[in-house]
Design an enzyme around this catalytic site. Sequence first.
Site, PDB file in Angstrom:
ATOM      1  N   GLU A 120       0.795  -1.241   0.000  1.00  0.00           N
ATOM      2  CA  GLU A 120       0.000   0.000   0.000  1.00  0.00           C
ATOM      3  C   GLU A 120       0.826   1.290   0.000  1.00  0.00           C
ATOM      4  O   GLU A 120       0.596   2.181   0.814  1.00  0.00           O
ATOM      5  CB  GLU A 120      -0.958  -0.005   1.217  1.00  0.00           C
ATOM      6  CG  GLU A 120      -1.876  -1.215   1.223  1.00  0.00           C
ATOM      7  CD  GLU A 120      -2.837  -1.265   2.408  1.00  0.00           C
ATOM      8  OE1 GLU A 120      -2.733  -0.415   3.309  1.00  0.00           O
ATOM      9  OE2 GLU A 120      -3.699  -2.172   2.425  1.00  0.00           O
TER      10      GLU A 120
ATOM     11  N   ASN B 154       2.161  -5.044  -3.199  1.00  0.00           N
ATOM     12  CA  ASN B 154       0.776  -5.423  -2.902  1.00  0.00           C
ATOM     13  C   ASN B 154      -0.057  -4.181  -2.582  1.00  0.00           C
ATOM     14  O   ASN B 154       0.408  -3.293  -1.862  1.00  0.00           O
ATOM     15  CB  ASN B 154       0.786  -6.374  -1.686  1.00  0.00           C
ATOM     16  CG  ASN B 154      -0.545  -7.042  -1.433  1.00  0.00           C
ATOM     17  OD1 ASN B 154      -1.124  -7.649  -2.332  1.00  0.00           O
ATOM     18  ND2 ASN B 154      -1.039  -6.934  -0.203  1.00  0.00           N
TER      19      ASN B 154
ATOM     20  N   HIS C  55     -10.334  -6.666  -1.908  1.00  0.00           N
ATOM     21  CA  HIS C  55     -11.400  -6.469  -0.907  1.00  0.00           C
ATOM     22  C   HIS C  55     -12.562  -5.811  -1.641  1.00  0.00           C
ATOM     23  O   HIS C  55     -12.580  -4.599  -1.829  1.00  0.00           O
ATOM     24  CB  HIS C  55     -10.910  -5.584   0.236  1.00  0.00           C
ATOM     25  CG  HIS C  55      -9.795  -6.203   1.012  1.00  0.00           C
ATOM     26  ND1 HIS C  55      -9.969  -7.307   1.806  1.00  0.00           N
ATOM     27  CD2 HIS C  55      -8.475  -5.873   1.103  1.00  0.00           C
ATOM     28  CE1 HIS C  55      -8.800  -7.639   2.374  1.00  0.00           C
ATOM     29  NE2 HIS C  55      -7.883  -6.787   1.953  1.00  0.00           N
TER      30      HIS C  55
ATOM     31  N   GLU D 228      -5.938 -10.917  -1.187  1.00  0.00           N
ATOM     32  CA  GLU D 228      -6.707 -10.736   0.056  1.00  0.00           C
ATOM     33  C   GLU D 228      -8.206 -10.724  -0.227  1.00  0.00           C
ATOM     34  O   GLU D 228      -8.950  -9.926   0.338  1.00  0.00           O
ATOM     35  CB  GLU D 228      -6.306  -9.417   0.752  1.00  0.00           C
ATOM     36  CG  GLU D 228      -4.832  -9.309   1.066  1.00  0.00           C
ATOM     37  CD  GLU D 228      -4.452  -8.034   1.818  1.00  0.00           C
ATOM     38  OE1 GLU D 228      -5.341  -7.342   2.333  1.00  0.00           O
ATOM     39  OE2 GLU D 228      -3.244  -7.749   1.880  1.00  0.00           O
TER      40      GLU D 228
ATOM     41  N   ASP E 219     -11.977 -10.798  -0.347  1.00  0.00           N
ATOM     42  CA  ASP E 219     -13.224 -11.043   0.374  1.00  0.00           C
ATOM     43  C   ASP E 219     -14.309 -10.248  -0.331  1.00  0.00           C
ATOM     44  O   ASP E 219     -14.033  -9.228  -0.962  1.00  0.00           O
ATOM     45  CB  ASP E 219     -13.158 -10.764   1.880  1.00  0.00           C
ATOM     46  CG  ASP E 219     -12.445  -9.493   2.283  1.00  0.00           C
ATOM     47  OD1 ASP E 219     -12.408  -8.551   1.467  1.00  0.00           O
ATOM     48  OD2 ASP E 219     -11.955  -9.430   3.430  1.00  0.00           O
TER      49      ASP E 219
HETATM   50  C1  XIL Z   1      -6.077  -6.380   8.437  1.00  0.00           C
HETATM   51  C2  XIL Z   1      -6.368  -7.555   9.327  1.00  0.00           C
HETATM   52  O1  XIL Z   1      -7.243  -8.412   8.652  1.00  0.00           O
HETATM   53  C3  XIL Z   1      -6.957  -7.100  10.618  1.00  0.00           C
HETATM   54  O2  XIL Z   1      -7.099  -8.198  11.510  1.00  0.00           O
HETATM   55  C4  XIL Z   1      -6.084  -6.046  11.243  1.00  0.00           C
HETATM   56  O3  XIL Z   1      -6.659  -5.576  12.437  1.00  0.00           O
HETATM   57  C5  XIL Z   1      -5.847  -4.915  10.284  1.00  0.00           C
HETATM   58  O4  XIL Z   1      -5.296  -5.425   9.092  1.00  0.00           O
HETATM   59  N1  XIL Z   1      -4.878  -4.728   3.768  1.00  0.00           N
HETATM   60  C6  XIL Z   1      -3.852  -5.507   4.213  1.00  0.00           C
HETATM   61  C7  XIL Z   1      -4.044  -6.373   5.389  1.00  0.00           C
HETATM   62  O5  XIL Z   1      -2.796  -5.550   3.564  1.00  0.00           O
HETATM   63  O6  XIL Z   1      -2.855  -6.521   6.123  1.00  0.00           O
HETATM   64  C8  XIL Z   1      -5.140  -5.866   6.293  1.00  0.00           C
HETATM   65  O7  XIL Z   1      -5.358  -6.826   7.323  1.00  0.00           O
HETATM   66  C9  XIL Z   1      -6.379  -5.602   5.493  1.00  0.00           C
HETATM   67  C10 XIL Z   1      -6.127  -4.558   4.439  1.00  0.00           C
END
Ligand code: XIL
Length: 811
Positions: free
Chosen positions: A618, A659, A695, A727, A729
């Site tokens: 990020e 990422n 996400h 990641e 979802d």
């Molecule tokens: C999130 C986790 O899922 C949570 O448990 C934590 O509190 C905060 O981070 N992008 C990312 C991940 O790269 O590391 C993040 O994970 C979600 C967003």
Amino acid sequence: MMSRIWIVRVWVWLTLTVNALSADRIVYPQAAVGPISGQEFVIELKLGNRSPNFPWTGTVRLLEKTTLAGMAAIQVSGPLGPVDALEGEWPVTLSPDGTVSYTVASPDQLQTGVLVVEAAAGSRAAGVVASFFYRLTNPERGKVQDLIAVQPAREAGLSFETLISRSRDFNVGLAMVAEAAVDGAGASVPETEVTLTMTLDGGETLEALISLGGAAPEATAQRAVFPHEVFESLPETFEAARLRIAAAEPIFVTLLGVGTPPLFEDVQIGATPAEVAGSRSLRLREGWEFVPGAEELLAENFWECAGPRIDERPGGLVSRAGPGYETRVNLAGTSLELTGDFGLSALLHAGTGQGYLVAVGSLADGPQWWSNLRRLDLGLEGGRLVVAAYDNSPNPVVRSYFDSGTLQGATAVELARVGSTFEVYADGTLGGSFPDFALTDGGRLWVGTNIAPGSSLTLFGIAAERRQDSPESVASVPPAPREEVAVRNPSLRTEAGRHNLSVGAAAAAGPFFSERIYREILGGVFNQLVAENVMKWSTIHPERDRYSFCSADALVEFAEANGMTVRGHTLVWHQQNPQWLEEVVYSREGLIQILRDHIFEVAGRYRGRIAEWDVLNEAFEWDGTLRQTVWLDGIGEEYIDLVFRWAHEADPEARLFYNDYGTEEINAKSTAVLEYVRGMLERGVPIHGVGFQGHVGIDSWTRPSVDSLLANLQRFRALGLDVALTEVDVRIPLIDGQPSPGQLETQAQVFQEMLEACLEAECSSFVTWGFTDRHSWIPGFTPGYGAALLFDEDYNPKPAYQTLLEMLQGD
Ligand code: XIL
């Protein structure tokens, strides 16, 4: 050495507060005294009612009146006026917020006596405090002596060591009460030599030889008691001394410091963890036994996995807090399975701070998880023993104090559930009891610590106990295994191979350690694993000079045992960084050093074991500019190339990824990343792939366009890079907390489209961010949304899972 004895043994359980409980009869902690001769002896007893609402009625009693009858005179004074002591019973009524105090004085002789405070039947004991304090006057020295420190009697075996420290110069002596076990009153004790060797910090050594034996000055049917003044006056030059006590026969030893008040808080007698290790033993109450596998819950029990600032030292565990409270639950270690009565014992020391042993009955997720636990804290607050019960609430439902004034050294505390009541003991004495509050309804109990800001707690031992007559009521559950679980067939992992794809899931350490079903699905269904949090800086690098690999190691070992590859997440990010990094402004060189060290340490530790590393996470804004972070601000743009070069050096075989989120489709951000990465490749920077977090949601504005997603992945592929959905979802707006069948169908389609694009672009992996709706970051971070994963809260596969499985089963 003195021939006369000026020692009083006192067990003082001084303060007890019981909130919001009513009980028919509460016996408050008691003070026991004796023997004294030739000096004035005073007990001061204070009673206070802290309740703003309820009066309190009860009695104060002197027990063992018969032995008291031998005294020349005893005076009791207080607001009730002089009372005939020999009656030994004084009724008392306390108005709300009221206090009374008594003084029990004997100018001459006191054999033994026990002062007890009892609440009257039916009275409401809301916040009543009883405290005892005593002093004695030594006429020979012409000054007041105080008990300044007590080392609770412990089984010394044949020798043990303890530390004595003094924070101010003043006259202090040392006394000892040695107790030998006897069989029956009047039995005599064989001659026993006791050597005391005290080594002061200046190197000076003091020695004393004591001979015990024959008829004891004080004896019960079980014990012969020999009081001795050991060192009448210690040199004024020491701050710390090591005392070694060696006896020819096993004895129990109580150490007392004697000095001039009000300095008694300046002397502490207590052993260091390592010193206690050899002699410490948690004592069982009659009829109880240790639970096999849980006789020792400290050593080699994965405490480091519980959180930062936990030090496992030989013989003890030191748990410290930073600027806030720190509650840690040892999910990675041994836990208990309960169907009936149980006991939990610990030997602990908190100095002047506040620290608690925590027994946790139900776990909770979320950002404020520690306030949502059903738990019981048993601990010390500046030497006062306290018990606090939390019922999924930030404020305790019960909070009780047992105030000893100055509990020094290690204190043995015990929590026992007997029927529907909890009992709390300190150094073997019952301090109080209160009703069970469904603590163990879940049938499971974990152990942890809770530490107040700036405090630390030393634990010398923790053990679980059960009643000898019902051994089935408690069993130990060994630490979460790193062993193989059964591969489910068919499952995503059995079908993904022929597509040359890894199917992964992010794993959260809490459920991983505490729920077997979580591990079974993780390893049974997926062939790639990502640590959801525990490889991030705040967990893996909690202090400047300290790394904590416990949880990350467990996940990597589990993956290896189950033929899963590992994605490392993440070496460089602007979030979840430790406080030590954020609160200091480092120089550019300092920051470069810190970042470089971190990458070599972490990537180096798992060298050869990580398939793909999210090296940088990020780093871009929506508009395509570089994000202002601690790294960009402190080092400059150059940091980006540097971190990839270092990571490559540290682990040459890992595929190194950039990422990010919001880069799934073609847009300003993804285009900026594309151009940036192209530049890195031209500069020869070792970057091998780009991860797209994914996400997304089922709403039209969060659902990615398949065409744009695919075209985007392909333009990165065209640079010769790996691409991965890292990641995924698919969140659902929830009405009444539950997704509708229609929403679940739409969700399945969105997952399908994403996997399709991924397969089409020949992704290296397709990873979901968690796998069960029971443990997902979505509801906490995107309120109103949830149900974003492939398995529901009860671990059943959802339509989306079936859809992905069928897709992989096809061509
Ligand atoms: C999130 C986790 O899922 C949570 O448990 C934590 O509190 C905060 O981070 N992008 C990312 C991940 O790269 O590391 C993040 O994970 C979600 C967003």
